[in-house]
Scaffold this motif. Sequence first.
Motif, PDB file in Angstrom:
ATOM      1  N   LYS A 220      -8.434   8.353  -5.354  1.00  0.00           N
ATOM      2  CA  LYS A 220      -8.490   7.866  -3.973  1.00  0.00           C
ATOM      3  C   LYS A 220      -9.495   8.681  -3.157  1.00  0.00           C
ATOM      4  O   LYS A 220     -10.284   8.128  -2.376  1.00  0.00           O
TER       5      LYS A 220
ATOM      6  N   TYR B 240      -2.362   1.475  -8.147  1.00  0.00           N
ATOM      7  CA  TYR B 240      -2.097   0.456  -9.159  1.00  0.00           C
ATOM      8  C   TYR B 240      -2.879   0.732 -10.444  1.00  0.00           C
ATOM      9  O   TYR B 240      -2.451   0.340 -11.524  1.00  0.00           O
TER      10      TYR B 240
ATOM     11  N   GLN C 238       0.829  -1.194   0.000  1.00  0.00           N
ATOM     12  CA  GLN C 238       0.000   0.000   0.000  1.00  0.00           C
ATOM     13  C   GLN C 238       0.874   1.258   0.000  1.00  0.00           C
ATOM     14  O   GLN C 238       1.954   1.265   0.580  1.00  0.00           O
TER      15      GLN C 238
ATOM     16  N   ASN D 241      -7.183  -0.595  -6.532  1.00  0.00           N
ATOM     17  CA  ASN D 241      -6.413   0.386  -5.783  1.00  0.00           C
ATOM     18  C   ASN D 241      -6.017   1.552  -6.677  1.00  0.00           C
ATOM     19  O   ASN D 241      -5.544   1.355  -7.805  1.00  0.00           O
ATOM     20  N   TYR D 242      -6.162   2.755  -6.166  1.00  0.00           N
ATOM     21  CA  TYR D 242      -5.920   3.960  -6.964  1.00  0.00           C
ATOM     22  C   TYR D 242      -4.487   4.009  -7.513  1.00  0.00           C
ATOM     23  O   TYR D 242      -4.268   4.423  -8.661  1.00  0.00           O
TER      24      TYR D 242
ATOM     25  N   THR E  64      -7.630  -5.423  -7.097  1.00  0.00           N
ATOM     26  CA  THR E  64      -7.588  -4.536  -5.937  1.00  0.00           C
ATOM     27  C   THR E  64      -8.398  -3.259  -6.106  1.00  0.00           C
ATOM     28  O   THR E  64      -8.863  -2.685  -5.120  1.00  0.00           O
TER      29      THR E  64
END
Length: 426
Positions: free
Chosen positions: A190, A382, A124, A379-380, A377
Amino acid sequence: MSVVYSALTSLINRISDEFRKSFLFTLIFTILEFIENQWVNSYFKRFYPSENFLARLNRNNILKNYIFHPLIVLFLFALFLLLSMNRPSESLIITLIIAFGGFFIGSTLLPRYFLNGDMERIIQFERRDIYSIGFCLILVSIVFFFISIASVGGIPLLKPSIRYLLKPMLTMPVFLIIPGTCLIAGAYLKDFQDEKITRSQARFRFLFLLVIDCAFLLLLGYRTPLLAAFLIIIIIGFYGNIVSLWEVVVGALLGIGAIIGIGYFRSLGEMTITSSTSPIYSLQSRADFTLHVLNLLDFLGGNFGLTHGHMLASSIPGSDLGPRMMVGRLIAWRSEVTVTPTLIGQMVVDFGKFGAFTGMLALGFILGIGFKIMQKTKNYFYIGIYSLILTYTILGIETGILDIQVLIYFAIAVFIYLANVARWRN
């Protein structure tokens, strides 16, 4: 490594905070906040098409889920070759089949054996660190933009002839606006994911970043970095649910139109074509020339290569010849010109057909792992890093992945992905 990262981000955060607290940036952000509020609450927003506009596109699962899958690289590469008015040699056709096969294996088959199951152990990154790094990169870019135009005494877009007077050592830092935009857009994503800002606010901020990129890159007269900024914003926005599928399709058409338009009018200004010439002729002629170059490089490279890594090594600053100048020397004995070798040109001339296979296999694996992490994920960070390397791979279809800053982006991505693979295996 974590100690170095912590020290570096601590310094960058301090620099970013100091600049953002200054009177100039406080004023700028206050004005932008006012404009954003007017945008979000604008009466005219209701006239903009909704997410369900062109609903048939949303029902297409292939487009919806795989429009930016790594295999888009092969599709666009093939399309670029088809633009050429000539056909590749038989040897090059074999090389292309080998290279495409390697990329397919690397991007589609190999990632199936990695990062399966729980993704909680993924590395992270702090949102503040990512934003500060992006902010500082954009600051450096803007400073070097003004230094560049001062060094040539004008704006290259308005005076195309002075574009060739630009010094690479001054323009290279300007292109840091691309990863800077990527990181800041990721930070805004995010905020949207954490419901700190609305979708409308996120869309405004993405649009503003794109406008900033256009303002600086277009004035320098460069098309490729401008297209990079455009692609990155679209990819991050799409996977972050900020940009709709129909906007991606329309944006792609506008991007193609911009490439054709800028190339056409620049060619008119440089008197390389006439007004009666087809607007897409500049694209066709570039594809034709690039294919011709690739045919020659394939002939020189053979099965196991000619330069054995020297072309890739020439990307390092301080080399006598840059990689594209080396291509000019190899095919025409002219080192004063730069020639684009396509995505596989460097691989072929360095290590032949064997190099084309292994190089494309490795590139496909990097993108395949990145795509898998991003999809699993959401995730922002990635999403942002995948958009960056995919964008430069797409642009490298013509230019090759040979610029030192782009190679650094890939090196960072590879390091992060392999660190995640190692953590997952343990």
